[in-house]
Design an enzyme around this catalytic site. Structure first.
Site, PDB file in Angstrom:
ATOM      1  N   HIS A  74     -18.614  57.626 -21.783  1.00 58.24           N
ATOM      2  CA  HIS A  74     -18.208  56.692 -22.847  1.00 58.24           C
ATOM      3  C   HIS A  74     -18.490  57.213 -24.248  1.00 58.24           C
ATOM      4  CE1 HIS A  74     -18.612  52.971 -20.077  1.00 58.24           C
ATOM      5  NE2 HIS A  74     -17.377  53.393 -20.149  1.00 58.24           N
ATOM      6  N   CYS A  96     -16.012  61.872 -22.149  1.00 61.42           N
ATOM      7  CA  CYS A  96     -14.662  62.115 -21.635  1.00 61.42           C
ATOM      8  C   CYS A  96     -13.784  62.670 -22.764  1.00 61.42           C
ATOM      9  CB  CYS A  96     -14.076  60.800 -21.108  1.00 61.42           C
ATOM     10  SG  CYS A  96     -12.361  60.990 -20.604  1.00 61.42           S
ATOM     11  N   HIS A 124     -19.446  47.109 -26.939  1.00 61.94           N
ATOM     12  CA  HIS A 124     -19.268  48.036 -25.815  1.00 61.94           C
ATOM     13  C   HIS A 124     -19.649  49.447 -26.270  1.00 61.94           C
ATOM     14  CE1 HIS A 124     -17.313  50.629 -22.885  1.00 61.94           C
ATOM     15  NE2 HIS A 124     -17.268  49.595 -22.074  1.00 61.94           N
ATOM     16  N   GLU A 126     -18.554  52.394 -25.714  1.00 62.48           N
ATOM     17  CA  GLU A 126     -17.495  53.290 -26.224  1.00 62.48           C
ATOM     18  C   GLU A 126     -17.102  52.902 -27.651  1.00 62.48           C
ATOM     19  OE1 GLU A 126     -13.843  53.809 -23.827  1.00 62.48           O
ATOM     20  OE2 GLU A 126     -12.823  54.113 -25.740  1.00 62.48           O
ATOM     21  N   THR A 165     -10.323  52.968 -24.924  1.00 66.75           N
ATOM     22  CA  THR A 165      -9.446  53.524 -23.878  1.00 66.75           C
ATOM     23  C   THR A 165      -9.081  52.532 -22.771  1.00 66.75           C
ATOM     24  OG1 THR A 165     -11.417  54.385 -22.787  1.00 66.75           O
ATOM     25  CG2 THR A 165     -10.211  55.911 -24.210  1.00 66.75           C
ATOM     26  N   CYS A 193      -6.173  54.713 -22.141  1.00 70.30           N
ATOM     27  CA  CYS A 193      -6.146  55.638 -21.002  1.00 70.30           C
ATOM     28  C   CYS A 193      -5.467  54.919 -19.842  1.00 70.30           C
ATOM     29  CB  CYS A 193      -7.569  56.021 -20.627  1.00 70.30           C
ATOM     30  SG  CYS A 193      -7.657  56.887 -19.065  1.00 70.30           S
TER      31      CYS A 193
HETATM   32  S1  SF4 Z   1     -11.151  55.583 -17.938  1.00 71.89           S
HETATM   33 FE1  SF4 Z   1      -9.978  57.243 -18.925  1.00 71.89          FE
HETATM   34  S2  SF4 Z   1     -10.988  57.494 -20.909  1.00 71.89           S
HETATM   35 FE2  SF4 Z   1     -12.424  56.351 -19.644  1.00 71.89          FE
HETATM   36  S3  SF4 Z   1     -13.722  57.903 -18.729  1.00 71.89           S
HETATM   37 FE3  SF4 Z   1     -12.042  57.533 -17.294  1.00 71.89          FE
HETATM   38  S4  SF4 Z   1     -10.492  59.115 -17.790  1.00 71.89           S
HETATM   39 FE4  SF4 Z   1     -11.918  58.977 -19.536  1.00 71.89          FE
END
Ligand code: SF4
Length: 284
Positions: A74, A96, A124, A126, A165, A193
């Protein structure tokens, strides 16, 4: 005989699998203690397995003094990495790459003089990490938040958006529609994502056909809890478990189709173990 099906997309996403690989590699290759900054993923079973491999959890960069410190998928605020490095900690950044991209875009917007909006969930990890990359950025989560920011004169004429994401496209659309008439220039980076959405769609499709659904993943995992909600809406006999030992035969009684879904922090071996146990319970 009951049919057992796993959702077409289930289990660990690329970013979480990569973070886990980096942590395990460090545990075997690095000399001295290895710690993660907070639990590596929202899956208590995986966290305790890592602990058994010698990977502990540090609550702060300071607590990792003398260790190798793994940064979670995150991501974190840049100050946390700086603080760790200043304390002589060896940092392995497992953020990530998709989250890193959000950080870079937020930084760039901020440098270019835009008011930066982070569409996401306040508090959160992230989102907090992204805020750290764009000082003065605002978190919004709805059209009402945008309106409030506008009315309290927090928006400049040039606004840029990055997105947590795991947010939905519908939410992004809502926020963008609200902003268009309010600003002179709007730059939108869709940083959603697809991993989360693909898991949700696959779980929904399976739950709408299944007589019983088992959803595997940490109870502290927001994406797994959301998967369980999506499945419950379509299949009333939905059970959210963290571990195979929680499975009960009575849950599956009389079911012709038993579905399995798993959150983005659930490893394949947990899915395999649950499938094998369901086969036993269902008498296959
Ligand atoms: S959900 Fe997508 S952005 Fe989040 S860790 Fe997994 S691959 Fe990465």
């Amino acid at each position: 005989m009951a049919k057992i099906e796993i959702a077409a997309e289930a289990g660990m996403c690329f970013g979480v699998a990569r973070a886990l690989d980096l942590a395990e590699k460090a545990a075997h290759e690095v000399e001295g203690p290895v710690k993660t900054l907070g639990p590596l993923i929202h899956n208590p079973k995986v966290v305790s397995e890592l602990e058994a491999e010698g990977v502990g959890v540090a609550a702060s960069p300071r607590q990792a003094q003398g260790s190798t410190l793994i940064i979670r998928a995150h991501g974190v605020v840049p100050e946390a990495v700086e603080e760790a490095k200043a304390a002589g900690v060896h940092v392995v950044d497992a953020t990530c790459p998709y989250v890193q991209k959000v950080h870079h875009l937020a930084e760039q917007l901020s440098r270019d003089g835009y008011t930066v909006l982070v569409l996401g969930e306040r508090g959160h990890a992230e989102v907090e990490g992204t805020l750290g990359h764009a000082p003065g950025a605002l978190v919004v989560n709805s059209a009402a938040d945008v309106r409030q920011a506008y009315e309290s004169m927090k928006l400049s004429r040039r606004v840029g958006i990055v997105v947590q994401t795991t947010q939905t496209k519908a939410r992004l659309q809502e926020v963008v529609s609200e902003l268009v008439p309010l600003v002179e220039e709007l730059r939108v980076y869709n940083t959603i994502c697809e991993a989360t959405e693909r898991r949700q769609k696959a779980a929904a499709e399976l739950a709408s056909r299944a007589d019983a659904m088992v959803v595997i993943g940490g109870r502290n995992s927001a994406n797994t809890t959301h998967l369980a909600e999506i499945c419950s809406d379509r299949c009333p006999r939905t059970y959210h478990i963290e571990d195979v030992s929680e499975l009960e035969g009575s849950w599956l009684a009389g079911a012709s189709t038993i579905g399995i879904a798993a959150g983005a922090s659930t490893p394949q071996k947990q899915i395999d173990a649950v499938r094998a146990r369901i086969e036993e319970l269902a008498g296959k």
